[in-house]
Design a protein around this motif. Structure first.
Motif, PDB file in Angstrom:
ATOM      1  N   LEU A   1       0.827  -1.212   0.000  1.00  0.00           N
ATOM      2  CA  LEU A   1       0.000   0.000   0.000  1.00  0.00           C
ATOM      3  C   LEU A   1       0.859   1.258   0.000  1.00  0.00           C
ATOM      4  O   LEU A   1       0.481   2.298  -0.550  1.00  0.00           O
ATOM      5  CB  LEU A   1      -0.931  -0.002   1.219  1.00  0.00           C
ATOM      6  CG  LEU A   1      -2.007  -1.092   1.212  1.00  0.00           C
ATOM      7  CD1 LEU A   1      -2.751  -1.126   2.538  1.00  0.00           C
ATOM      8  CD2 LEU A   1      -2.986  -0.887   0.058  1.00  0.00           C
TER       9      LEU A   1
ATOM     10  N   PHE B   1      -2.212   8.840  -2.916  1.00  0.00           N
ATOM     11  CA  PHE B   1      -3.174   8.357  -1.923  1.00  0.00           C
ATOM     12  C   PHE B   1      -3.451   9.492  -0.929  1.00  0.00           C
ATOM     13  O   PHE B   1      -2.584   9.883  -0.155  1.00  0.00           O
ATOM     14  CB  PHE B   1      -2.559   7.133  -1.234  1.00  0.00           C
ATOM     15  CG  PHE B   1      -3.471   6.385  -0.313  1.00  0.00           C
ATOM     16  CD1 PHE B   1      -4.819   6.697  -0.199  1.00  0.00           C
ATOM     17  CD2 PHE B   1      -2.968   5.332   0.436  1.00  0.00           C
ATOM     18  CE1 PHE B   1      -5.640   5.984   0.649  1.00  0.00           C
ATOM     19  CE2 PHE B   1      -3.783   4.614   1.287  1.00  0.00           C
ATOM     20  CZ  PHE B   1      -5.125   4.946   1.401  1.00  0.00           C
TER      21      PHE B   1
ATOM     22  N   GLY C   1      -5.154   9.692   1.769  1.00  0.00           N
ATOM     23  CA  GLY C   1      -5.096   9.377   3.193  1.00  0.00           C
ATOM     24  C   GLY C   1      -3.706   9.536   3.775  1.00  0.00           C
ATOM     25  O   GLY C   1      -3.527   9.493   4.984  1.00  0.00           O
ATOM     26  N   GLU C   2      -2.722   9.726   2.921  1.00  0.00           N
ATOM     27  CA  GLU C   2      -1.350   9.867   3.411  1.00  0.00           C
ATOM     28  C   GLU C   2      -1.005  11.301   3.793  1.00  0.00           C
ATOM     29  O   GLU C   2       0.104  11.563   4.247  1.00  0.00           O
ATOM     30  CB  GLU C   2      -0.358   9.338   2.372  1.00  0.00           C
ATOM     31  CG  GLU C   2      -0.386   7.819   2.277  1.00  0.00           C
ATOM     32  CD  GLU C   2       0.640   7.261   1.319  1.00  0.00           C
ATOM     33  OE1 GLU C   2       1.289   8.057   0.598  1.00  0.00           O
ATOM     34  OE2 GLU C   2       0.799   6.024   1.277  1.00  0.00           O
ATOM     35  N   SER C   3      -1.946  12.238   3.590  1.00  0.00           N
ATOM     36  CA  SER C   3      -1.663  13.598   4.040  1.00  0.00           C
ATOM     37  C   SER C   3      -2.252  13.768   5.438  1.00  0.00           C
ATOM     38  O   SER C   3      -3.215  13.092   5.808  1.00  0.00           O
ATOM     39  CB  SER C   3      -2.257  14.620   3.081  1.00  0.00           C
ATOM     40  OG  SER C   3      -3.638  14.768   3.344  1.00  0.00           O
ATOM     41  N   LEU C   4      -1.653  14.662   6.201  1.00  0.00           N
ATOM     42  CA  LEU C   4      -2.066  14.862   7.593  1.00  0.00           C
ATOM     43  C   LEU C   4      -3.543  15.242   7.670  1.00  0.00           C
ATOM     44  O   LEU C   4      -4.321  14.650   8.423  1.00  0.00           O
ATOM     45  CB  LEU C   4      -1.184  15.946   8.219  1.00  0.00           C
ATOM     46  CG  LEU C   4      -1.483  16.350   9.649  1.00  0.00           C
ATOM     47  CD1 LEU C   4      -1.440  15.164  10.576  1.00  0.00           C
ATOM     48  CD2 LEU C   4      -0.486  17.393  10.114  1.00  0.00           C
TER      49      LEU C   4
ATOM     50  N   ALA D   1      -5.877  12.410   6.361  1.00  0.00           N
ATOM     51  CA  ALA D   1      -5.987  11.245   7.248  1.00  0.00           C
ATOM     52  C   ALA D   1      -7.061  11.454   8.306  1.00  0.00           C
ATOM     53  O   ALA D   1      -7.812  10.548   8.639  1.00  0.00           O
ATOM     54  CB  ALA D   1      -4.639  10.957   7.903  1.00  0.00           C
ATOM     55  N   ILE D   2      -7.123  12.674   8.838  1.00  0.00           N
ATOM     56  CA  ILE D   2      -8.029  12.909   9.959  1.00  0.00           C
ATOM     57  C   ILE D   2      -9.397  13.408   9.508  1.00  0.00           C
ATOM     58  O   ILE D   2     -10.428  12.972  10.007  1.00  0.00           O
ATOM     59  CB  ILE D   2      -7.375  13.916  10.936  1.00  0.00           C
ATOM     60  CG1 ILE D   2      -6.072  13.305  11.436  1.00  0.00           C
ATOM     61  CG2 ILE D   2      -8.341  14.268  12.076  1.00  0.00           C
ATOM     62  CD1 ILE D   2      -5.767  13.458  12.862  1.00  0.00           C
TER      63      ILE D   2
ATOM     64  N   ARG E   1     -11.721  11.018   6.240  1.00  0.00           N
ATOM     65  CA  ARG E   1     -11.687   9.574   6.460  1.00  0.00           C
ATOM     66  C   ARG E   1     -12.535   8.826   5.444  1.00  0.00           C
ATOM     67  O   ARG E   1     -12.099   7.820   4.877  1.00  0.00           O
ATOM     68  CB  ARG E   1     -12.155   9.244   7.873  1.00  0.00           C
ATOM     69  CG  ARG E   1     -11.072   9.390   8.922  1.00  0.00           C
ATOM     70  CD  ARG E   1     -11.573   8.982  10.295  1.00  0.00           C
ATOM     71  NE  ARG E   1     -11.837   7.562  10.385  1.00  0.00           N
ATOM     72  CZ  ARG E   1     -10.909   6.636  10.641  1.00  0.00           C
ATOM     73  NH1 ARG E   1      -9.665   7.011  10.806  1.00  0.00           N
ATOM     74  NH2 ARG E   1     -11.219   5.366  10.728  1.00  0.00           N
TER      75      ARG E   1
ATOM     76  N   TRP F   1     -10.636   8.452   2.109  1.00  0.00           N
ATOM     77  CA  TRP F   1      -9.513   7.501   1.981  1.00  0.00           C
ATOM     78  C   TRP F   1      -9.898   6.071   2.283  1.00  0.00           C
ATOM     79  O   TRP F   1      -9.271   5.132   1.790  1.00  0.00           O
ATOM     80  CB  TRP F   1      -8.272   7.945   2.736  1.00  0.00           C
ATOM     81  CG  TRP F   1      -8.261   7.987   4.233  1.00  0.00           C
ATOM     82  CD1 TRP F   1      -8.267   9.106   5.014  1.00  0.00           C
ATOM     83  CD2 TRP F   1      -8.175   6.880   5.161  1.00  0.00           C
ATOM     84  NE1 TRP F   1      -8.210   8.777   6.338  1.00  0.00           N
ATOM     85  CE2 TRP F   1      -8.148   7.413   6.458  1.00  0.00           C
ATOM     86  CE3 TRP F   1      -8.122   5.493   5.008  1.00  0.00           C
ATOM     87  CZ2 TRP F   1      -8.075   6.636   7.605  1.00  0.00           C
ATOM     88  CZ3 TRP F   1      -8.055   4.694   6.147  1.00  0.00           C
ATOM     89  CH2 TRP F   1      -8.031   5.264   7.428  1.00  0.00           C
ATOM     90  N   ILE F   2     -10.939   5.889   3.080  1.00  0.00           N
ATOM     91  CA  ILE F   2     -11.347   4.509   3.377  1.00  0.00           C
ATOM     92  C   ILE F   2     -11.783   3.806   2.086  1.00  0.00           C
ATOM     93  O   ILE F   2     -11.400   2.669   1.810  1.00  0.00           O
ATOM     94  CB  ILE F   2     -12.449   4.484   4.462  1.00  0.00           C
ATOM     95  CG1 ILE F   2     -11.822   4.834   5.817  1.00  0.00           C
ATOM     96  CG2 ILE F   2     -13.125   3.123   4.519  1.00  0.00           C
ATOM     97  CD1 ILE F   2     -12.815   5.050   6.944  1.00  0.00           C
TER      98      ILE F   2
ATOM     99  N   GLU G   1      -8.753   3.297  -0.132  1.00  0.00           N
ATOM    100  CA  GLU G   1      -7.888   2.220   0.323  1.00  0.00           C
ATOM    101  C   GLU G   1      -8.467   0.847  -0.022  1.00  0.00           C
ATOM    102  O   GLU G   1      -7.717  -0.086  -0.295  1.00  0.00           O
ATOM    103  CB  GLU G   1      -7.634   2.330   1.838  1.00  0.00           C
ATOM    104  CG  GLU G   1      -6.403   1.551   2.264  1.00  0.00           C
ATOM    105  CD  GLU G   1      -6.117   1.645   3.748  1.00  0.00           C
ATOM    106  OE1 GLU G   1      -5.000   2.047   4.106  1.00  0.00           O
ATOM    107  OE2 GLU G   1      -7.000   1.312   4.560  1.00  0.00           O
ATOM    108  N   LYS G   2      -9.805   0.751  -0.024  1.00  0.00           N
ATOM    109  CA  LYS G   2     -10.434  -0.527  -0.418  1.00  0.00           C
ATOM    110  C   LYS G   2      -9.959  -0.938  -1.808  1.00  0.00           C
ATOM    111  O   LYS G   2      -9.586  -2.086  -2.049  1.00  0.00           O
ATOM    112  CB  LYS G   2     -11.956  -0.355  -0.454  1.00  0.00           C
ATOM    113  CG  LYS G   2     -12.620  -0.590   0.881  1.00  0.00           C
ATOM    114  CD  LYS G   2     -14.043  -1.131   0.660  1.00  0.00           C
ATOM    115  CE  LYS G   2     -14.628  -1.616   1.962  1.00  0.00           C
ATOM    116  NZ  LYS G   2     -14.924  -0.488   2.879  1.00  0.00           N
TER     117      LYS G   2
ATOM    118  N   VAL H   1      -6.300  -1.942  -1.686  1.00  0.00           N
ATOM    119  CA  VAL H   1      -6.098  -3.261  -1.075  1.00  0.00           C
ATOM    120  C   VAL H   1      -6.397  -4.341  -2.114  1.00  0.00           C
ATOM    121  O   VAL H   1      -5.631  -5.306  -2.261  1.00  0.00           O
ATOM    122  CB  VAL H   1      -6.972  -3.429   0.188  1.00  0.00           C
ATOM    123  CG1 VAL H   1      -7.030  -4.894   0.620  1.00  0.00           C
ATOM    124  CG2 VAL H   1      -6.447  -2.574   1.333  1.00  0.00           C
TER     125      VAL H   1
END
Ligand code: ADP
Ligand code: MG
Lengths: 327, 256
Positions: B100, B106, B108-111, B114-115, B118, B121-122, B125-126, B129
């Motif tokens: 990954l 991606f 979700g890799e930024s600060l 990520a928060i 969500r 990026w969820i 990320e699916k 994966v």
């Protein structure tokens, strides 16, 4: 030490405060591999910011926010400087930075006074930081008369903020962002060849870690009611390191356990000191003997700390893992 | 058309000329091999192309753009991904996490992402994966997806290095001895997979390899290095009969 509940209350409060500090070092060292040996400085900056803020009549909430922002900003600036050096030098650079900041705070008022006199000839009086004499800090909570309620409010405050910090750190570490942090820890060059701007992450993390440390410093200062540069010597930094190493590097619950352990040891040491009239050694060192013994025990039996780092949990990875174990 | 052009590229370590004024082209959508005795400068050449070490002199061009002097992350951004001769994996992380980490863009890799993003990026990320598991399946690593990486065998580590690079959708993939430590049968099938990927995605492969027969049955073009210099560039079929190559390798055998 007449009322044991005060003693217990004190320990409980300190566990909360140093829990926040330990979480902050865990994102730096535990996840990103950054050896920040200047933690005490950022607690100090949070403490002094809060003290000056409430002294000037600002609301405690604003004082807390200011402490976080000031410590975070200084952390970010320090990292800009420190990360220019090789990784091995980060620890020593931050340690030096912390000591220099502490000595500046210690001598600032005197220096300004001397300078003012030199330039204007007038004996001025400055007392922003309090120099060696330190500074009295007004409590964030004011409930005159009712000590029980006062304690409950203080504990609610610190544990509320500890819980928020924990959730924040968890959201960060169990995310793709947290995955990159760990990749940087494992192999920075490989991370760069996979497109990661690793210094951006490192700066952000020192900034965030310092902000959280500032929060811990502010909470502690208003509770203790008094701060001085002497409270922020390197051994404070080492105590926070012990919490992380004992509890479990890279495990957020673990470092909270570590904070509990180190603070309890300190409390027991204090108790032992007041219980025995005479000891064949300097009783000041008792807690270090205990902490040292625990470290040796942990390294011998559980070298990764009480709780080990666990794999990153994100929703997609969890779904795949469950599918895998079932399939 | 050449996707990669190296011009008079040099690198010295102290008095040693590890790469000595090399000129070479890698044609688009080929498997181009690079062979040569140990210490002839192959890895050093890859290190310069990927920005891991600075060059002393010379130029590197990728898709018409000069890339020497760029940082590793900038070279990745342009579509060059590499593997390492001695695997450089994220040892404590799982195999899937290693995969990954190579994904491109991606959020979700930024600060902030990520928060605060969500939900975004969820979902992202699916998809990643699934893609990672497909690649792991292709490489026969799916059984190890959730293992910590340090538990892999040496051969699996090499495979994961390649899988991780593929995860980044590279335009040019630099593979440094992808079959070292792998049994001969698997080595052959790894090259089969390289060829499959090349056909499916038009990826260009530039491969350092010691298994000459395996390489030669897949490579469109081969370069040979010796003592920092390029001594051969041409069809694989011409390598064996080349007198300079014979001398370099026989010399190596005598020395050994
Ligand atoms: N970082 C380095 N520092 C000093 N010498 C190096 C370094 N990297 C490679 N070399 C030397 O450069 C030469 C070429 O090495 P390398 O590129 O690894 O060869 P190959 O990959 O063809 O086996 C060798 O003599 C090696 O010892
Ligand atoms: Mg090599």
């Amino acid at each position: 030490m007449s009322d044991p509940s005060i003693f217990v209350m004190h320990i409980a409060f300190r566990i909360g405060v140093y829990g926040i500090a330990a979480l902050s070092l865990n994102i730096e060292y535990g996840y990103t591999g950054l050896s920040n040996f200047g933690k005490a400085a950022f607690l100090m900056m949070g403490a002094y910011t809060a003290a000056i803020a409430v002294e000037n009549g600002l609301h405690p909430v604003i004082a807390i926010v200011l402490s976080i922002v000031v410590a975070g900003f200084i952390g970010l600036s320090a990292s800009l400087f420190a990360l220019k050096f090789r990784e091995d030098y980060l620890a020593i650079t931050m340690l030096a930075f912390a000591e220099i900041s502490r000595l500046i705070l210690r001598n600032f008022d005197d220096s300004v006074r001397a300078l003012t006199k030199l330039i204007t000839g007038v004996e001025g009086y400055t007392n922003i930081f309090g120099g060696v004499h330190g500074k009295v800090v007004r409590s964030f909570v004011s409930i005159p008369g009712d000590y029980r309620l006062y304690n409950i409010v203080q504990l609610t405050l610190v544990y509320g903020l500890l819980a928020s910090s924990y959730v924040f750190v968890r959201l960060l570490s169990d995310s793709p962002y947290g995955r990159v942090l760990r990749a940087i820890r494992e192999d920075e060059l490989a991370s760069q060849t996979l497109g990661k701007k690793t210094w951006v992450y490192k700066m952000q993390i020192i900034g965030l870690g310092s902000a959280l440390a500032g929060l811990a410093g502010a909470l502690n200062a208003q509770f203790e009611g008094y701060i001085s540069p002497e409270s922020f010597q390197p051994h404070l930094t080492f105590a926070i390191w012990m919490m992380v190493i004992l509890g479990g590097v890279g495990n957020n619950l673990g470092v909270l356990l570590g904070a509990t352990l180190v603070e309890s040891i300190e409390a027991i040491a204090l108790f032992v000191k007041s219980f025995f009239g005479y000891l064949p050694f300097d009783p000041v060192n008792i807690q270090w003997i205990f902490v040292g013994a625990s470290i040796i025990a942990i390294i011998a039996f559980k070298p990764r700390g009480l709780l080990e780092e666990r794999p990153i949990k994100t929703p997609a990875v969890e779904v795949a893992r469950i599918g895998y174990t079932k399939g | 058309m050449a996707i990669l052009k190296v011009k008079r590229l040099s690198k010295s370590f102290g008095g040693l000329k590890a790469v000595d004024s090399i000129d070479l082209d890698v044609e688009e959508e080929t498997i181009t091999g690079l062979i040569g005795p140990n210490g002839s400068g192959k890895t050093t050449l890859f290190n310069m192309i990927s920005g891991v070490i600075p060059r002393d002199s010379g130029e590197i061009w990728f898709r018409g753009e000069r890339i020497d002097g760029l940082k590793p992350f900038e070279i990745y951004a342009r579509g060059i991904v590499r593997s390492f001769q001695i695997p450089r994996l994220f040892w404590k992380l799982t195999v899937l996490d290693n995969m990954l980490l190579a994904a491109r863009g991606f959020n979700g890799e930024s600060l902030v992402g990520a928060i605060f993003k969500r939900g975004g990026w969820i979902l992202e990320e699916k998809r990643l994966v699934d893609k990672a598991l497909d690649i792991l399946d292709l490489l026969g690593l799916s059984d190890s997806a959730f293992k910590p990486t340090y538990q892999l065998s040496g051969g699996q580590m090499k495979l994961l290095e390649m899988g991780r690079a593929l995860m980044a959708d590279p335009k040019l993939l630099l593979l440094d001895e992808p079959t070292a430590g792998v049994n001969p049968k698997l080595a052959y099938s790894i090259f089969g997979k390289i060829e499959e990927v090349r056909r499916a995605y038009g990826t260009t492969f530039f491969v350092i390899e010691h298994r000459v027969e395996t390489l030669f049955s897949y490579a469109n073009w081969v370069y040979v290095m010796s003592n920092g210099s390029l001594i051969y560039g041409g069809k694989p079929s011409g390598v064996i009969s080349d007198s300079r190559v014979q001398k370099a390798y026989l010399g190596d055998i005598h020395a050994a």
